[in-house]
Design a protein around this motif. Structure first.
Motif, PDB file in Angstrom:
ATOM      1  N   THR A 122       0.838  -1.200   0.000  1.00 51.76           N
ATOM      2  CA  THR A 122       0.000   0.000   0.000  1.00 51.76           C
ATOM      3  C   THR A 122       0.875   1.252   0.000  1.00 51.76           C
ATOM      4  OG1 THR A 122      -1.699  -1.201   1.211  1.00 51.76           O
ATOM      5  CG2 THR A 122      -1.851   1.198   1.243  1.00 51.76           C
ATOM      6  N   GLY A 123       0.560   2.169  -0.910  1.00 56.55           N
ATOM      7  CA  GLY A 123       1.306   3.420  -1.021  1.00 56.55           C
ATOM      8  C   GLY A 123       2.463   3.351  -2.008  1.00 56.55           C
ATOM      9  N   ASN A 124       2.859   2.148  -2.405  1.00 54.13           N
ATOM     10  CA  ASN A 124       3.951   1.989  -3.360  1.00 54.13           C
ATOM     11  C   ASN A 124       3.422   2.016  -4.787  1.00 54.13           C
ATOM     12  OD1 ASN A 124       5.595   1.762  -1.170  1.00 54.13           O
ATOM     13  ND2 ASN A 124       6.190  -0.351  -1.521  1.00 54.13           N
ATOM     14  N   ALA A 125       4.349   2.079  -5.756  1.00 48.41           N
ATOM     15  CA  ALA A 125       3.973   2.149  -7.163  1.00 48.41           C
ATOM     16  C   ALA A 125       4.978   1.378  -8.011  1.00 48.41           C
ATOM     17  CB  ALA A 125       3.910   3.604  -7.620  1.00 48.41           C
ATOM     18  N   VAL A 126       4.476   0.770  -9.081  1.00 45.58           N
ATOM     19  CA  VAL A 126       5.305   0.072 -10.068  1.00 45.58           C
ATOM     20  C   VAL A 126       4.835   0.513 -11.456  1.00 45.58           C
ATOM     21  CG1 VAL A 126       5.772  -1.912  -8.565  1.00 45.58           C
ATOM     22  CG2 VAL A 126       3.799  -1.972 -10.114  1.00 45.58           C
TER      23      VAL A 126
END
Length: 174
Positions: A62-66
Motif C-alpha cells: 500500500t502506497g507503493n507504485a510500479v
C-alpha cells in the motif's frame, strides 16, 4: 495552485498522456473499477508485465507504485499504485499518509522514467471507501507540493469518471 494541475471528466483509458495511474490492488492482477477497466483496455501485455513484477518482488505494498507499458492504451505507460482501504477512521493518519504516498511515489516513478504528462484517477474512493472529499484534498495537496519542487513535469491531470468526484475537485479550485 500550480497551473500544471488540470481537471477532466471522462475515461482514463482513453487519455493521450505519457502515463496513466492505475488504482491497483496489491496482486496487480486487475480487479474492479478503474483497475479492471485499465487491464481490459490495455490488454494482456499489462497483465504479463504485472506477473513479472510480482514474481520479482512479491505483492505491491500500500502506497507503493510500479510501472508497466501501456499495452493497447493510448498512454505509453501505466503506473500501478495500491491505495489504502479506508477502515472507518480507525487508523486515519496512517491511511492518509498511505494515500499521499500513492501520489508522490507515482510521480517519483514518472520522473525516473522521463514521463512529462500523467493522469490520476480518484484513488481509494471506490470499493476502498476512502472519503471522497478528504481523498481529493490529499491528492491535490500532494501533487501541488511535488510540482513545487519538480519543474520537469509538464501536466498532471485528475480524471474523474463520475460527476460527484468532478464536482469535489472543481470546488478545490481546479
Amino acid at each position: 495552485m500550480d497551473k500544471r494541475i488540470k481537471l477532466q471528466q471522462g475515461d482514463i483509458t482513453k487519455l493521450q498522456v505519457d502515463a496513466i495511474v492505475n488504482a491497483a490492488n496489491s496482486s496487480l492482477m486487475g480487479g474492479g473499477g478503474v483497475d479492471g477497466a485499465i487491464h481490459r483496455a490495455g490488454g494482456k501485455q499489462i497483465l504479463e508485465e504485472c506477473i513479472k513484477i510480482i514474481d520479482r518482488q512479491g505483492r505491491c505494498k500500500t502506497g507503493n507504485a510500479v510501472i508497466t507499458t501501456g499495452g493497447n492504451l493510448p498512454a505509453k505507460y501505466v503506473i500501478h499504485t495500491v491505495g489504502p482501504v479506508y477502515n472507518g477512521g480507525k487508523n486515519v493518519l496512517k491511511e492518509e499518509e498511505q494515500l499521499a504516498n500513492c501520489y508522490s511515489n507515482s510521480l517519483k516513478l514518472a520522473m525516473e522514467n522521463g514521463i512529462k504528462t500523467i493522469a490520476f484517477p480518484n484513488i481509494s474512493t471506490g470499493v476502498y471507501r476512502f472519503p471522497k472529499q478528504r481523498a481529493a484534498e490529499i491528492a491535490v495537496a500532494t501533487v501541488d507540493n511535488f510540482l513545487a519542487e519538480n519543474e520537469q513535469m509538464k501536466d498532471v491531470i485528475f480524471i474523474c469518471f463520475d460527476d460527484e468526484n468532478f464536482g469535489i475537485y472543481q470546488k478545490l479550485g481546479l
